[in-house]
Design an enzyme around this catalytic site. Structure first.
Site, PDB file in Angstrom:
ATOM      1  CG  HIS A  99      39.648  36.652  36.880  1.00 27.84           C
ATOM      2  ND1 HIS A  99      40.570  36.164  35.976  1.00 27.84           N
ATOM      3  CD2 HIS A  99      38.535  36.969  36.162  1.00 27.84           C
ATOM      4  CE1 HIS A  99      40.048  36.200  34.761  1.00 27.84           C
ATOM      5  NE2 HIS A  99      38.813  36.680  34.840  1.00 27.84           N
ATOM      6  CG  ASP A 102      42.654  34.372  38.317  1.00 29.89           C
ATOM      7  OD1 ASP A 102      41.872  33.411  38.188  1.00 29.89           O
ATOM      8  OD2 ASP A 102      42.658  35.362  37.566  1.00 29.89           O
ATOM      9  CD  GLU A 266      39.426  36.376  24.780  1.00 29.84           C
ATOM     10  OE1 GLU A 266      39.174  35.204  24.420  1.00 29.84           O
ATOM     11  OE2 GLU A 266      39.326  36.768  25.954  1.00 29.84           O
ATOM     12  CG  ASP A 307      40.908  31.637  25.908  1.00 28.46           C
ATOM     13  OD1 ASP A 307      40.476  32.500  25.133  1.00 28.46           O
ATOM     14  OD2 ASP A 307      40.417  31.428  27.032  1.00 28.46           O
TER      15      ASP A 307
END
Length: 441
Positions: A99, A102, A266, A307
């Site tokens: 991103h 980031d 995902e 995650d």
């Protein structure tokens, strides 16, 4: 400067190796079905979880020990680039993803944020000249800052819509500059908390307009990356407009975007939506909408987006089966949108986690290829649906039957015999393939 001084380049050493810093099953040069593992799996490193994640949670401060965190602001951002490309080389990563926030800190104004971004993008571009690692996809963070409290492309505030669009415009320019193969729209906060204060139609119409604007600008600047939308069922809103692949596909069709975007799926989002990972992959595949994958897994006892790095071999087998049946991922890849656990706080743990994930998908690849070569599941389906290959079943499939004809046929039936679905037997066969694929090694 180096940041992982005690770690050498990670090599393939085979299943019998006891070296925790070596691949046991992922051999990038080994061919499976005519292509190398590296070509098929197209692994990516997620910049956010690997280089910016501090492992904080709602109950405690971050635990991550990262040598670049001794710096602040732009100095830290530059150090992260150095650390990232050292990591990419040592783990032998073909791709990475990020991103905007980031890689570069936000400034007090959009202009200042863009200036910071330009500095770091130029640095990344320079590093990429001497690196094999390419940009799988980039995106912009239109969800973390308080300005996005009511969403971005679906915000009730037109000023926020404009700000979010400006960030996407910059993101598309960055993607073109760095040769991104894809551009992802992660719909964090594109949803609502309650219908009591929500004009759902306006919000969804605006979101559709947002995607069309982005597509128009990408064409204008000659950025030919594959656009991807990433379904997410919950967190942060109570209802996301991109809840799962099915609802996302309906949205794309309604707004004439089905030829513009595919899905970045995902695993953890699939399970949060009440689906299996393979279900979401399969639904996208049969509609020719499977674009890329965020490879992770959720914790079965926790109801949020944990995650975790993927280590469930049964899941990686079924995921790779869908990906292989799709003919691969094209311009997409397997991006590790995954973070180490809070107790795994050392820099070395970043390597352990990626090795585990890469090995898990390598196992999944080899087992899935054997299942396909032996037509295991194809034979199951062929036998189960054989009644549609002839007689009244074939008439149904070919559109030669109507209710009159079906009633006439049904009235002539003296009994109906169903056959077992043999689910337990099928699962046992998959376990057999999983256990025997590497038995002789």
């Amino acid at each position: 400067m180096t940041y992982f001084n005690n770690i050498s380049n990670i090599k393939y050493e085979g299943p019998k190796s006891n070296n925790p810093l070596a691949f046991k099953f992922y051999n990038p040069e080994e061919k499976v079905g005519g292509k190398t593992m590296e070509e098929i799996l197209r692994f990516g490193v997620a910049y956010w979880h690997t280089f910016t994640e501090d492992l904080s949670d709602p109950f405690g401060a971050g635990t991550a020990i990262r040598p670049w965190d001794k710096y602040q602001g732009m100095d830290c951002a530059k150090a992260r680039v150095e650390a990232a490309f050292e990591f990419f080389e040592k783990i032998n990563a073909p791709f990475f993803a990020f991103h905007d926030v980031d890689i570069a800190p936000e400034g007090d104004t959009l202009a200042e944020s863009n200036k910071n971004l330009d500095t770091i993008v130029a640095m990344i571009k320079e590093y990429m000249k001497d690196s094999k690692t390419k940009l799988l996809w980039n995106t912009v963070n239109n969800f973390s800052h308080p300005r996005f409290v009511h969403g971005a492309g679906s915000s009730s505030n037109a000023d926020v819509f404009a700000y979010a669009a400006a960030k996407v415009k910059k993101g598309l320019e960055v993607g073109k500059e760095l040769g991104a193969e894809n551009y992802v729209f992660w719909g964090g906060r594109e949803g609502y908390e309650t219908l009591l204060n929500t004009d759902m139609k306006l919000e969804m119409d605006n979101l559709g307009r947002f995607f069309h604007m982005a597509n128009d600008y990408a064409k204008e600047i000659g950025f030919d990356a594959q656009f991807l939308i990433e379904p997410k069922p919950k967190e942060p809103t109570s209802h996301q407009y991109d809840f799962d692949v099915a609802s996302g596909y309906a949205f794309l069709q309604h707004y004439g975007l089905e030829d513009v975007l595919k899905f970045n799926i995902e695993a953890n989002h699939a399970t949060l939506a009440g689906h299996t990972f393979e279900h979401e992959l399969h639904y996208a595949r049969i509609h020719n909408m499977l674009g890329s994958v965020d490879a992770n897994q959720g914790h079965p006892l926790l109801g949020w987006d944990t995650d975790e790095f993927p280590t469930d071999l049964h899941t990686t087998v079924l995921a790779m089966y869908e990906i292989l049946k799709n003919g691969g991922l094209g311009r997409g890849g397997l991006n590790f949108d995954a973070k180490v656990r809070r107790g795994s706080f050392t820099p070395e743990d970043l390597f352990h986690a990626h090795i585990a994930g890469m090995d898990s998908f390598a196992v999944g690849l080899k087992v899935a290829q054997r299942l396909i070569d032996d037509k295991v599941l194809e034979n199951v389906l062929e036998d189960r649906y054989k009644s549609y290959k002839e007689g009244i079943g074939l008439d149904i499939v070919e559109g030669k039957a109507d209710l009159h004809k079906l009633e006439e046929y049904a009235l002539g039936l003296t009994e109906i015999k169903n056959e077992s679905g043999k689910l337990e037997s099928i699962k046992a066969i998959i376990n057999q393939y999983l256990l025997t694929t590497f038995a002789a090694r």
